[in-house]
Scaffold this motif. Sequence first.
Motif, PDB file in Angstrom:
ATOM      1  N   UNK A 272       0.835  -1.195   0.000  1.00  0.00           N
ATOM      2  CA  UNK A 272       0.000   0.000   0.000  1.00  0.00           C
ATOM      3  C   UNK A 272       0.875   1.253   0.000  1.00  0.00           C
ATOM      4  N   UNK A 273       1.863   1.241   0.851  1.00  0.00           N
ATOM      5  CA  UNK A 273       2.799   2.359   0.923  1.00  0.00           C
ATOM      6  C   UNK A 273       4.225   1.820   0.892  1.00  0.00           C
ATOM      7  N   UNK A 274       5.102   2.579   0.285  1.00  0.00           N
ATOM      8  CA  UNK A 274       6.535   2.394   0.467  1.00  0.00           C
ATOM      9  C   UNK A 274       7.056   3.642   1.155  1.00  0.00           C
ATOM     10  N   UNK A 275       7.930   3.418   2.105  1.00  0.00           N
ATOM     11  CA  UNK A 275       8.443   4.546   2.854  1.00  0.00           C
ATOM     12  C   UNK A 275       9.957   4.520   2.966  1.00  0.00           C
ATOM     13  N   UNK A 276      10.512   5.681   3.195  1.00  0.00           N
ATOM     14  CA  UNK A 276      11.923   5.818   3.538  1.00  0.00           C
ATOM     15  C   UNK A 276      12.004   6.398   4.949  1.00  0.00           C
ATOM     16  N   UNK A 277      12.771   5.741   5.767  1.00  0.00           N
ATOM     17  CA  UNK A 277      13.038   6.200   7.117  1.00  0.00           C
ATOM     18  C   UNK A 277      14.546   6.339   7.269  1.00  0.00           C
ATOM     19  N   UNK A 278      14.950   7.079   8.292  1.00  0.00           N
ATOM     20  CA  UNK A 278      16.377   7.232   8.525  1.00  0.00           C
ATOM     21  C   UNK A 278      16.665   7.228  10.009  1.00  0.00           C
ATOM     22  N   UNK A 279      17.864   6.783  10.327  1.00  0.00           N
ATOM     23  CA  UNK A 279      18.260   6.700  11.722  1.00  0.00           C
ATOM     24  C   UNK A 279      19.694   7.175  11.877  1.00  0.00           C
ATOM     25  N   UNK A 280      19.851   8.275  12.588  1.00  0.00           N
ATOM     26  CA  UNK A 280      21.172   8.809  12.884  1.00  0.00           C
ATOM     27  C   UNK A 280      21.679   8.176  14.182  1.00  0.00           C
ATOM     28  N   UNK A 281      22.986   8.164  14.394  1.00  0.00           N
ATOM     29  CA  UNK A 281      23.534   7.561  15.614  1.00  0.00           C
ATOM     30  C   UNK A 281      22.931   8.171  16.872  1.00  0.00           C
ATOM     31  N   UNK A 282      22.464   7.320  17.763  1.00  0.00           N
ATOM     32  CA  UNK A 282      21.907   7.775  19.028  1.00  0.00           C
ATOM     33  C   UNK A 282      20.507   8.335  18.939  1.00  0.00           C
ATOM     34  N   UNK A 283      19.896   8.245  17.763  1.00  0.00           N
ATOM     35  CA  UNK A 283      18.551   8.816  17.584  1.00  0.00           C
ATOM     36  C   UNK A 283      17.566   7.736  17.162  1.00  0.00           C
ATOM     37  N   UNK A 284      16.288   8.063  17.323  1.00  0.00           N
ATOM     38  CA  UNK A 284      15.239   7.147  16.896  1.00  0.00           C
ATOM     39  C   UNK A 284      15.143   7.143  15.367  1.00  0.00           C
ATOM     40  N   UNK A 285      14.625   6.047  14.854  1.00  0.00           N
ATOM     41  CA  UNK A 285      14.366   5.981  13.418  1.00  0.00           C
ATOM     42  C   UNK A 285      13.193   6.907  13.109  1.00  0.00           C
ATOM     43  N   UNK A 286      13.384   7.766  12.106  1.00  0.00           N
ATOM     44  CA  UNK A 286      12.373   8.763  11.801  1.00  0.00           C
ATOM     45  C   UNK A 286      11.912   8.680  10.359  1.00  0.00           C
ATOM     46  N   UNK A 287      10.691   9.093  10.163  1.00  0.00           N
ATOM     47  CA  UNK A 287      10.082   9.120   8.840  1.00  0.00           C
ATOM     48  C   UNK A 287      10.724  10.197   7.980  1.00  0.00           C
ATOM     49  N   UNK A 288      10.960   9.866   6.715  1.00  0.00           N
ATOM     50  CA  UNK A 288      11.471  10.838   5.756  1.00  0.00           C
ATOM     51  C   UNK A 288      10.479  11.083   4.622  1.00  0.00           C
ATOM     52  N   UNK A 289      10.020   9.998   3.997  1.00  0.00           N
ATOM     53  CA  UNK A 289       9.125  10.152   2.854  1.00  0.00           C
ATOM     54  C   UNK A 289       8.360   8.853   2.634  1.00  0.00           C
ATOM     55  N   UNK A 290       7.205   8.976   1.977  1.00  0.00           N
ATOM     56  CA  UNK A 290       6.402   7.800   1.647  1.00  0.00           C
ATOM     57  C   UNK A 290       5.646   8.048   0.360  1.00  0.00           C
ATOM     58  N   UNK A 291       5.270   6.965  -0.278  1.00  0.00           N
ATOM     59  CA  UNK A 291       4.488   7.047  -1.499  1.00  0.00           C
ATOM     60  C   UNK A 291       3.409   5.973  -1.463  1.00  0.00           C
ATOM     61  N   UNK A 292       2.211   6.352  -1.866  1.00  0.00           N
ATOM     62  CA  UNK A 292       1.127   5.394  -1.964  1.00  0.00           C
ATOM     63  C   UNK A 292       1.159   4.806  -3.372  1.00  0.00           C
TER      64      UNK A 292
END
Length: 125
Positions: free
Chosen positions: A32-52
């Motif tokens: 349904x969706x594809x997403x890109x997430x990112x995780x920097x050192x010491x940080x939570x994984x965060x949303x960057x972009x998604x496409x339906x």
Amino acid sequence: QVQLAESGGGLVQAGGSLRLSCAASGRSFSTRYSGWFRQAPGKEREFAAAIRWSSGQTYYAESVKGRFTISRDNAKNTVYLQMNSLTPEDTAVYYCAADRVGGDYYYNRYEYDLWGQGTQVTVSS
């Protein structure tokens, strides 16, 4: 069994660009969706972009809006993330993910049931 594989990460200077790819392998892939997430050192994984996938509607985090572009190639079962005007704050491991069964919370990492292994993006100042 479907798998996701990212590619295209690397080291780039601030102001530069990179294009990430995420290819789905397996006999059949539908999401349904594809997403890109990112995780920097010491940080939570965060949303960057998604496409339906059905409509091509795209969604972006405020931090990347206007600089990143997500797109898909249905025939290749591949999603891309074009990243321009990169800054050191964009340095992270980037993960692609597929939300095959969830709702419409495309920004929520827990909605996604399939993940790639991640690709490192490093932006030098």
